[in-house]
Design a protein around this motif. Structure first.
Motif, PDB file in Angstrom:
ATOM      1  N   PRO A  62      27.058   0.051  15.243  1.00  0.00           N
ATOM      2  CA  PRO A  62      28.090   1.079  15.384  1.00  0.00           C
ATOM      3  C   PRO A  62      28.759   1.131  16.757  1.00  0.00           C
ATOM      4  CG  PRO A  62      25.953   2.071  15.697  1.00  0.00           C
ATOM      5  CD  PRO A  62      25.692   0.627  15.365  1.00  0.00           C
ATOM      6  N   TYR A  63      28.441   0.182  17.664  1.00  0.00           N
ATOM      7  CA  TYR A  63      29.172   0.146  18.935  1.00  0.00           C
ATOM      8  C   TYR A  63      30.670   0.021  18.637  1.00  0.00           C
ATOM      9  CZ  TYR A  63      24.769  -0.368  21.406  1.00  0.00           C
ATOM     10  OH  TYR A  63      23.504  -0.149  21.917  1.00  0.00           O
ATOM     11  N   GLY A  64      31.477   0.706  19.439  1.00  0.00           N
ATOM     12  CA  GLY A  64      32.915   0.670  19.218  1.00  0.00           C
ATOM     13  C   GLY A  64      33.388   1.538  18.072  1.00  0.00           C
ATOM     14  N   LYS A  65      32.544   2.425  17.572  1.00  0.00           N
ATOM     15  CA  LYS A  65      32.906   3.250  16.411  1.00  0.00           C
ATOM     16  C   LYS A  65      34.205   4.019  16.619  1.00  0.00           C
ATOM     17  CE  LYS A  65      30.775   7.187  15.610  1.00  0.00           C
ATOM     18  NZ  LYS A  65      31.869   8.186  15.415  1.00  0.00           N
ATOM     19  N   ASP A  66      34.426   4.489  17.840  1.00  0.00           N
ATOM     20  CA  ASP A  66      35.621   5.283  18.138  1.00  0.00           C
ATOM     21  C   ASP A  66      36.646   4.503  18.961  1.00  0.00           C
ATOM     22  OD1 ASP A  66      34.499   7.648  16.907  1.00  0.00           O
ATOM     23  OD2 ASP A  66      33.165   7.750  18.644  1.00  0.00           O
ATOM     24  N   PHE A  67      36.419   3.191  19.102  1.00  0.00           N
ATOM     25  CA  PHE A  67      37.369   2.327  19.797  1.00  0.00           C
ATOM     26  C   PHE A  67      38.552   2.063  18.863  1.00  0.00           C
ATOM     27  CE2 PHE A  67      38.708  -1.643  21.988  1.00  0.00           C
ATOM     28  CZ  PHE A  67      38.638  -1.199  23.298  1.00  0.00           C
ATOM     29  N   VAL A  68      39.545   1.332  19.328  1.00  0.00           N
ATOM     30  CA  VAL A  68      40.722   1.033  18.511  1.00  0.00           C
ATOM     31  C   VAL A  68      40.281   0.406  17.189  1.00  0.00           C
ATOM     32  CG1 VAL A  68      42.866  -0.277  18.383  1.00  0.00           C
ATOM     33  CG2 VAL A  68      42.132   0.712  20.574  1.00  0.00           C
ATOM     34  N   ALA A  69      40.671   1.022  16.085  1.00  0.00           N
ATOM     35  CA  ALA A  69      40.353   0.544  14.732  1.00  0.00           C
ATOM     36  C   ALA A  69      38.853   0.438  14.493  1.00  0.00           C
ATOM     37  CB  ALA A  69      41.028  -0.804  14.456  1.00  0.00           C
ATOM     38  N   GLY A  70      38.058   1.182  15.275  1.00  0.00           N
ATOM     39  CA  GLY A  70      36.614   1.154  15.109  1.00  0.00           C
ATOM     40  C   GLY A  70      36.003  -0.197  15.396  1.00  0.00           C
ATOM     41  N   PRO A  72      34.029  -3.070  17.365  1.00  0.00           N
ATOM     42  CA  PRO A  72      33.050  -3.364  18.421  1.00  0.00           C
ATOM     43  C   PRO A  72      33.551  -4.535  19.266  1.00  0.00           C
ATOM     44  CG  PRO A  72      32.276  -4.242  16.331  1.00  0.00           C
ATOM     45  CD  PRO A  72      33.548  -3.496  16.029  1.00  0.00           C
ATOM     46  N   THR A  73      33.509  -4.374  20.575  1.00  0.00           N
ATOM     47  CA  THR A  73      34.078  -5.374  21.483  1.00  0.00           C
ATOM     48  C   THR A  73      33.062  -5.955  22.451  1.00  0.00           C
ATOM     49  OG1 THR A  73      34.646  -3.674  23.085  1.00  0.00           O
ATOM     50  CG2 THR A  73      36.333  -4.225  21.442  1.00  0.00           C
ATOM     51  N   GLY A  74      31.845  -5.431  22.413  1.00  0.00           N
ATOM     52  CA  GLY A  74      30.858  -5.813  23.416  1.00  0.00           C
ATOM     53  C   GLY A  74      30.669  -4.744  24.465  1.00  0.00           C
ATOM     54  N   ARG A  75      31.461  -3.664  24.385  1.00  0.00           N
ATOM     55  CA  ARG A  75      31.271  -2.533  25.279  1.00  0.00           C
ATOM     56  C   ARG A  75      30.073  -1.719  24.785  1.00  0.00           C
ATOM     57  NH1 ARG A  75      36.624  -3.761  25.268  1.00  0.00           N
ATOM     58  NH2 ARG A  75      37.845  -3.340  27.154  1.00  0.00           N
ATOM     59  N   PHE A  76      29.194  -1.347  25.706  1.00  0.00           N
ATOM     60  CA  PHE A  76      27.985  -0.614  25.340  1.00  0.00           C
ATOM     61  C   PHE A  76      28.293   0.882  25.243  1.00  0.00           C
ATOM     62  CE2 PHE A  76      26.520  -4.645  26.807  1.00  0.00           C
ATOM     63  CZ  PHE A  76      25.319  -4.894  26.161  1.00  0.00           C
ATOM     64  N   SER A  77      29.128   1.216  24.281  1.00  0.00           N
ATOM     65  CA  SER A  77      29.571   2.586  24.116  1.00  0.00           C
ATOM     66  C   SER A  77      30.169   2.746  22.726  1.00  0.00           C
ATOM     67  CB  SER A  77      30.632   2.925  25.179  1.00  0.00           C
ATOM     68  OG  SER A  77      31.191   4.206  24.959  1.00  0.00           O
ATOM     69  N   ASN A  78      30.399   3.984  22.326  1.00  0.00           N
ATOM     70  CA  ASN A  78      31.122   4.215  21.080  1.00  0.00           C
ATOM     71  C   ASN A  78      32.612   4.012  21.263  1.00  0.00           C
ATOM     72  OD1 ASN A  78      30.814   6.742  22.673  1.00  0.00           O
ATOM     73  ND2 ASN A  78      32.157   7.617  21.116  1.00  0.00           N
ATOM     74  N   ASN A  79      33.073   3.954  22.508  1.00  0.00           N
ATOM     75  CA  ASN A  79      34.514   3.819  22.766  1.00  0.00           C
ATOM     76  C   ASN A  79      34.730   3.091  24.091  1.00  0.00           C
ATOM     77  OD1 ASN A  79      37.298   4.128  22.763  1.00  0.00           O
ATOM     78  ND2 ASN A  79      37.270   6.297  22.294  1.00  0.00           N
ATOM     79  N   CYS A 302      22.932   9.156  20.234  1.00  0.00           N
ATOM     80  CA  CYS A 302      23.551   9.421  18.937  1.00  0.00           C
ATOM     81  C   CYS A 302      23.107   8.407  17.888  1.00  0.00           C
ATOM     82  CB  CYS A 302      25.071   9.392  19.098  1.00  0.00           C
ATOM     83  SG  CYS A 302      26.028   9.545  17.578  1.00  0.00           S
ATOM     84  N   CYS A 303      22.688   7.229  18.315  1.00  0.00           N
ATOM     85  CA  CYS A 303      22.374   6.131  17.400  1.00  0.00           C
ATOM     86  C   CYS A 303      20.924   6.180  16.933  1.00  0.00           C
ATOM     87  CB  CYS A 303      22.646   4.796  18.081  1.00  0.00           C
ATOM     88  SG  CYS A 303      22.370   3.366  17.026  1.00  0.00           S
ATOM     89  N   GLY A 304      20.713   6.209  15.618  1.00  0.00           N
ATOM     90  CA  GLY A 304      19.363   6.214  15.064  1.00  0.00           C
ATOM     91  C   GLY A 304      18.593   7.459  15.458  1.00  0.00           C
ATOM     92  N   THR A 336      27.897   8.436  25.994  1.00  0.00           N
ATOM     93  CA  THR A 336      29.011   8.441  25.041  1.00  0.00           C
ATOM     94  C   THR A 336      30.323   8.410  25.793  1.00  0.00           C
ATOM     95  OG1 THR A 336      29.000  10.843  25.108  1.00  0.00           O
ATOM     96  CG2 THR A 336      27.772   9.797  23.295  1.00  0.00           C
ATOM     97  N   ASN A 337      31.406   8.234  25.066  1.00  0.00           N
ATOM     98  CA  ASN A 337      32.738   8.330  25.651  1.00  0.00           C
ATOM     99  C   ASN A 337      32.919   9.697  26.313  1.00  0.00           C
ATOM    100  OD1 ASN A 337      35.541   6.841  25.564  1.00  0.00           O
ATOM    101  ND2 ASN A 337      35.984   8.978  25.105  1.00  0.00           N
ATOM    102  N   LYS A 338      32.402  10.742  25.674  1.00  0.00           N
ATOM    103  CA  LYS A 338      32.491  12.099  26.243  1.00  0.00           C
ATOM    104  C   LYS A 338      31.739  12.165  27.569  1.00  0.00           C
ATOM    105  CE  LYS A 338      32.897  16.736  26.136  1.00  0.00           C
ATOM    106  NZ  LYS A 338      32.407  17.484  24.977  1.00  0.00           N
ATOM    107  N   GLY A 339      30.526  11.623  27.585  1.00  0.00           N
ATOM    108  CA  GLY A 339      29.742  11.640  28.812  1.00  0.00           C
ATOM    109  C   GLY A 339      30.420  10.870  29.933  1.00  0.00           C
TER     110      GLY A 339
END
Length: 356
Positions: A62-70, A72-79, A302-304, A336-339
């Protein structure tokens, strides 16, 4: 003939061509940031590990879940990562790419790249254990990058970019949390005071190396309260998963040595603005007073289960929390992106003028 000031304005405009974001950081008069260049670990890894033979990856859901088009890019984040947020705030581009991204074009190089590799650290043993890019590897790539810049814009404009770019150096967490405490390979050789000396010495040498290559405005991040990361609570926080005071004290000791060394380098390397960036206290403030930041969960990701999942242990087979904006951590190690947004806003407000 162009005057030097008009040439600078023209060149800066050329560098921003193609991105129509609006700078939200107020720089001092006549200050220019043509590029952001990042070194370090997973906090500013923009996808460098995707094609490495390592388990330390984040290029899958689920990495990249909130990134562009959901995606995953290799960024260790949801966004986004902090590097993305900083280039966006500067109005340079929306995302900072990895130097190893095969899709990069010449224009992307001009605004900066990240050489960071998740799992890396100042201790040479740290990247070896994780099978990722060491600081020596990142320095070698930086030299390649400089030559590419010269081939694109020439020697003079390359020196302008290098001298005016904002450099981010983010490492130390993996040295302490993994190499020293969890895996323990260095505990046989060093006590905590001597190990933190090794880290500071390596950090200092790296800063001097990039200075010799043209870097002048360098932000060096201290270690966070690693004992409060969800994974470290699980591993060292006892049955109640409290923050590990031993781990946090090690991070504080390292920071207490790094800061004066940064101040010394800043005073001795001519025309440099090398800034120590405290991340320990801002992150601890969120952990201790989460509701003040509209955060509800700080002791798990948030994960698991949020207790131990990170990298390949955080995968598409696991559920994620219903609202990651209420969580400080995305997985058991990374915010998270928020954090990140909360932390980056504070860092920019506090330190941006120190680079000028």
């Amino acid at each position: 003939m162009y005057s030097s000031s008009s040439l600078t304005i023209y060149f800066f405009s050329f560098l921003l061509l193609g991105y129509h974001g609006e700078a939200r950081i107020t720089l001092p008069p006549n200050a220019t940031v043509p590029a952001v260049i990042a070194f370090g670990d997973s906090i500013v890894d923009q996808g460098a590990n995707n094609n490495l033979n390592t388990l330390i990856k984040a290029n899958f859901p689920p990495y990249g879940k909130d990134f562009v088009a959901g995606k995953p890019t290799g960024r260790f984040s949801n966004n986004k990562t902090p590097a993305d947020m900083i280039v966006d705030e500067l109005g340079l581009k929306e995302f900072l790419p990895a130097y190893l991204d095969p899709s990069l074009d010449d224009k992307e190089f001009l605004n900066g790249v990240s050489f960071a590799s998740g799992g890396s650290g100042y201790d040479p043993q740290t990247p070896k254990l994780a099978a990722v890019l060491s600081f020596e590897d990142q320095l070698k790539q930086f030299k390649e990058y400089i030559e590419k810049l010269k081939s694109i814009v020439g020697e003079e404009k390359t020196q302008f970019i290098l001298a005016n770019a904002l450099y981010l150096v983010v490492a130390g967490s993996d040295d302490l949390a993994n190499t020293y405490f969890t895996i323990g390979i260095r505990r046989l050789q060093y006590d905590i005071p001597s190990y933190t000396d090794l880290m500071v010495s390596s950090a200092s040498n790296f800063i001097q190396d990039i200075y010799k290559l043209g870097a002048r405005r360098i932000g060096v991040f201290g270690a966070p309260p690693i004992g409060c990361l969800p994974s470290q609570r699980t591993l060292a926080g006892g049955g109640l998963r409290l923050c590990s005071e031993e781990y946090n004290q090690a991070a504080q000791l390292y920071n207490s040595k790094l800061q004066p060394q940064i101040e010394y380098l800043n005073s001795t390397l001519s025309q440099s603005r090398i800034v120590y960036i405290d991340i320990y206290n801002p992150l601890l403030a969120i952990i201790e007073n989460p509701l003040q930041y509209d955060i509800e969960v700080v002791d798990r990701g948030c994960c698991g289960t949020g207790n131990i999942e990170v990298s390949i242990l955080c995968n598409k087979l696991l559920p994620t929390c219903p609202d990651d904006s209420k969580y400080l951590f995305w997985d058991s190690y990374h915010p998270t992106n928020k954090g990140y947004s909360i932390l980056v806003d504070q860092v920019i407000a506090k330190y941006i003028n120190d680079f000028y």
